[in-house]
Scaffold this active site. Structure first.
Site, PDB file in Angstrom:
ATOM      1  N   LEU A  59       3.092  23.328  96.629  1.00 44.03           N
ATOM      2  CA  LEU A  59       2.133  23.417  95.529  1.00 44.03           C
ATOM      3  C   LEU A  59       0.704  23.192  95.987  1.00 44.03           C
ATOM      4  O   LEU A  59      -0.239  23.681  95.355  1.00 44.03           O
ATOM      5  CB  LEU A  59       2.487  22.388  94.437  1.00 44.03           C
ATOM      6  CG  LEU A  59       3.838  22.565  93.755  1.00 44.03           C
ATOM      7  CD1 LEU A  59       4.089  21.435  92.773  1.00 44.03           C
ATOM      8  CD2 LEU A  59       3.917  23.910  93.038  1.00 44.03           C
ATOM      9  N   GLY A  60       0.525  22.433  97.068  1.00 42.45           N
ATOM     10  CA  GLY A  60      -0.829  22.190  97.546  1.00 42.45           C
ATOM     11  C   GLY A  60      -0.847  21.230  98.719  1.00 42.45           C
ATOM     12  O   GLY A  60       0.158  20.596  99.051  1.00 42.45           O
ATOM     13  N   ASN A  63      -5.474  15.163 101.362  1.00 39.34           N
ATOM     14  CA  ASN A  63      -5.342  13.715 101.553  1.00 39.34           C
ATOM     15  C   ASN A  63      -4.196  13.354 102.494  1.00 39.34           C
ATOM     16  O   ASN A  63      -3.434  12.419 102.244  1.00 39.34           O
ATOM     17  CB  ASN A  63      -5.147  13.002 100.206  1.00 39.34           C
ATOM     18  CG  ASN A  63      -6.378  13.118  99.321  1.00 39.34           C
ATOM     19  OD1 ASN A  63      -7.497  13.177  99.816  1.00 39.34           O
ATOM     20  ND2 ASN A  63      -6.174  13.160  98.016  1.00 39.34           N
ATOM     21  N   GLY A  65      -1.419  14.904 103.258  1.00 43.35           N
ATOM     22  CA  GLY A  65      -0.049  15.177 102.858  1.00 43.35           C
ATOM     23  C   GLY A  65       0.089  16.506 102.152  1.00 43.35           C
ATOM     24  O   GLY A  65      -0.825  17.329 102.134  1.00 43.35           O
ATOM     25  N   LYS A  82       5.077  14.423  96.115  1.00 41.39           N
ATOM     26  CA  LYS A  82       3.851  14.235  96.888  1.00 41.39           C
ATOM     27  C   LYS A  82       4.192  13.455  98.149  1.00 41.39           C
ATOM     28  O   LYS A  82       4.515  12.267  98.094  1.00 41.39           O
ATOM     29  CB  LYS A  82       2.814  13.486  96.051  1.00 41.39           C
ATOM     30  CG  LYS A  82       1.466  13.322  96.714  1.00 41.39           C
ATOM     31  CD  LYS A  82       0.478  12.689  95.737  1.00 41.39           C
ATOM     32  CE  LYS A  82      -0.911  12.571  96.319  1.00 41.39           C
ATOM     33  NZ  LYS A  82      -1.871  12.019  95.330  1.00 41.39           N
ATOM     34  N   ASP A 180     -12.140   9.471  90.381  1.00 42.42           N
ATOM     35  CA  ASP A 180     -12.138  10.797  91.015  1.00 42.42           C
ATOM     36  C   ASP A 180     -11.683  11.859  90.013  1.00 42.42           C
ATOM     37  O   ASP A 180     -10.906  12.755  90.351  1.00 42.42           O
ATOM     38  CB  ASP A 180     -11.237  10.800  92.244  1.00 42.42           C
ATOM     39  CG  ASP A 180     -11.551  11.953  93.203  1.00 42.42           C
ATOM     40  OD1 ASP A 180     -12.655  12.517  93.100  1.00 42.42           O
ATOM     41  OD2 ASP A 180     -10.691  12.281  94.036  1.00 42.42           O
TER      42      ASP A 180
END
Length: 322
Positions: A59-60, A63, A65, A82, A180
């Site tokens: 998915l992406g 950072n 990972g 994640k 953030d």
């Protein structure tokens, strides 16, 4: 769902309305077309292990990972996993901070954590609920439009904003500052349910006067007091920084590009920091409603003490109207 708006800047400064006690009555935005992915039910406590999960797609990245879409082999439930690699101490600290915060939260507007997994090679992972439409940044980039961007209508943004504010009000009432907030950290599903995510640089305020002006997060979305607390941070408690970030996020979604930059312009961070600290906050075009312009102004007050709180903004006519 989306319309292209004029991008002419507005120089008129509107007076700030007084906060109202009215409860939000504005309807939820229209849903996106349904996707094939079904929402995963919460698993029984302790039921998920790394061996239970099958990776479906990436998915992406970021950072230190990777985030995967995964499926439980026995229940067919779909989650987001994640994963942070074991060789990055700073990244592991951020993940553990995120886990600590997610375990404290229970809100329909904050992404849910279903467990923490130890993986081979020293990697660790958070198993979270899967939001099948991705992030608001994803919708902005892939939703269409003349330049490949979608510009959200005021009605859609009011529904998104109300949900984000409800999440921020919950977090702030539990002494949690996100630090953030931006389109890529706000998740959405095909029903336009919106959830705040990515708490890797967030802070739990232990004391009323605990300082929270450290230089973390994405600097493009930082409020003026994060750069210069002596000038813009009178009565600064940290929570107001999330409200500034929300204002910039809404502007970006509406305009189709980051409001301090021209479309396609690459940021120069020193110039951007000067613009945030010494320039006037960005404004909406005059074609937008007075309520929308007023709401953005309530978010983008450079003096943090004049910025509205999440609870006050929930009563603003932009999000409370029906």
């Amino acid at each position: 769902m989306a319309v292209i708006r004029s991008r002419r800047p507005l120089n008129l400064r509107l007076p700030l309305p007084e906060p109202s006690d009215r409860r939000p009555r504005f309807p939820l935005p229209l849903p996106l077309p349904p996707s094939a992915a079904a929402a995963a039910p919460p698993p029984p406590a302790g039921a998920i292990s790394a061996a239970d999960l099958e990776k479906l797609q990436v998915l992406g990245h970021g950072n230190g990972g990777t985030v995967y879409k995964v499926r439980h082999k026995h229940t067919a439930a779909v989650y987001a996993l994640k994963v942070v690699h074991g060789d990055g101490d700073g990244d592991r600290r951020q993940l553990l901070r995120e886990v600590s915060i997610l375990r404290r939260t229970d809100s329909p507007h904050v992404v849910k954590c279903h467990g923490v997994l130890d993986l081979p090679g020293g990697d660790i992972a958070i198993c979270m609920e899967y939001m099948d439409a991705g992030t608001l940044e994803t919708l902005l980039k892939t939703g269409g439009g003349a330049a490949g961007s979608v510009v959200f209508s005021e009605q859609i943004l009011a529904g998104i904003c109300r949900q984000v504010l409800a999440g921020l009000d919950y977090l702030h009432s539990h002494k949690i500052i996100h630090r953030d907030l931006k389109p890529s950290n706000i998740l959405v599903n095909h029903e336009m349910d919106v959830k705040i995510s990515d708490f890797g640089v967030s802070k739990i305020m232990q004391k009323t006067l605990d300082p929270c002006n450290s230089y973390v997060g994405t600097c493009a979305y930082m409020s003026p007091e994060r750069f210069d607390p002596d000038t813009y941070g009178s009565n600064y408690d940290g929570y107001a920084g999330d409200i500034w970030s929300l204002g910039l996020t809404l502007l970006e979604l509406y305009m189709g590009h980051f409001p301090y930059l021209a479309p396609g312009q690459r940021p120069d961070w020193a110039t951007l920091m000067c613009a945030i600290c010494f320039g006037e906050p960005p404004r909406l075009p005059e074609t937008t409603s007075e309520n929308f312009r007023s709401f953005i102004e309530c978010c983008l007050q450079k003096d943090s003490s004049k910025r509205w709180t999440a609870k006050q903004l929930l009563s603003h006519p932009f999000v409370s109207r029906r």
